[in-house]
Design an enzyme around this catalytic site. Structure first.
Site, PDB file in Angstrom:
ATOM      1  N   SER A 126       0.797  -1.150  -0.130  1.00 52.31           N
ATOM      2  CA  SER A 126      -0.090  -0.038  -0.088  1.00 52.31           C
ATOM      3  C   SER A 126       0.650   1.273  -0.016  1.00 52.31           C
ATOM      4  CB  SER A 126      -1.044  -0.063   1.067  1.00 52.31           C
ATOM      5  OG  SER A 126      -1.893  -1.063   1.250  1.00 52.31           O
ATOM      6  N   HIS A 177       0.874   4.706   4.603  1.00 45.09           N
ATOM      7  CA  HIS A 177       0.119   5.287   3.553  1.00 45.09           C
ATOM      8  C   HIS A 177       0.527   6.648   3.381  1.00 45.09           C
ATOM      9  CE1 HIS A 177      -3.549   2.297   3.473  1.00 45.09           C
ATOM     10  NE2 HIS A 177      -2.318   1.833   3.468  1.00 45.09           N
TER      11      HIS A 177
END
Length: 242
Positions: A126, A177
């Site tokens: 991610s 993230h």
């Protein structure tokens, strides 16, 4: 921008880096679930474990980018890469795309090391995928000529929702993230804000930027449209709301 018109063989030829990364995702995932293999060995030696990293196992800053903790995890991250990766691989070329993807993922893992406790354990791509969002944001800011207004708004909307959902979903590496996104943007800013305005080219003959003419949807087989529609929906739902 997101619905591909290539055949499977053409996709492999046009986007070899994206294809290889997805292949690695699948292989590593299978190695962790097949019953006749020592399934925990890969996690024990390649997962991101902050304690082991500070003790000198620095490869764990890279290997977690390619590992996933379950079927939905590997499925949604792979679909997200298939969805958002090809355009950037085409713009940047294989070498620069690898650099952006890997550097964003490593930056996300370094930030995780610095800001999370030593007992923190993580896997997943991610952070690297958020790096692609960040690079797209840099394109929108510094090279508007490379992307149509509609596509820029779509990318920004997805990126904003993704960041928002990062704080709402449990078991999410928020640090990865955010710092993956930041790393991708900074790398893009460094490349695209260059006064020499680096030239980027597309490998496919019918398009040299996102806004130009491409085969219309009427020319695409319904089965292919359905397939890519499913991939887009799964990627967005999984990536934003898992």
């Amino acid at each position: 921008m997101f619905i591909r018109t290539e055949s499977f063989k053409q996709f492999l030829r046009y986007y070899p880096v994206v294809s290889i990364i997805v292949f690695i995702h699948i292989v590593l995932y299978l190695l962790t679930i097949l019953p006749f293999l020592p399934n925990t060995w890969l996690f024990e030696h390649f997962a991101g474990v902050n304690l082991y990293i500070v003790e000198g196992e620095y490869w764990r800053l890279i290997t977690p980018i390619f590992m996933h903790s379950g079927f939905s995890h590997v499925l949604f991250n792979s679909f997200s890469l298939i969805l958002f990766g090809p355009a950037l691989e085409q713009i940047l070329g294989k070498g620069k795309f690898i650099f952006v993807y890997a550097a964003s993922g490593v930056a996300a893992n370094v930030a995780t090391l610095l800001l999370e406790p030593l007992t923190y354990i993580h896997v997943g791509s991610s952070g690297a995928i958020f790096g692609l969002f960040g690079f797209f944001a840099a394109i929108i800011m510094f090279r508007k000529d490379m992307i149509s207004y509609a596509n820029s708004q779509l990318i920004l909307t997805i990126a904003i929702i993704s960041v928002f959902m990062t704080f709402l979903q449990p078991n999410i590496n928020v640090v990865a993230h955010l710092f993956g996104l930041l790393a991708g943007f900074l790398i893009g800013a460094g490349i695209l804000s260059n006064k020499k305005r680096p030239a980027f080219s597309f490998n496919r003959p019918y398009s040299n930027r996102f806004g130009n003419q491409r085969p219309s949807l009427k020319e695409i087989a319904p089965s292919k449209l359905l397939l890519w529609g499913v991939i887009i929906i799964l990627a967005l739902v999984g990536f934003l709301f898992r």
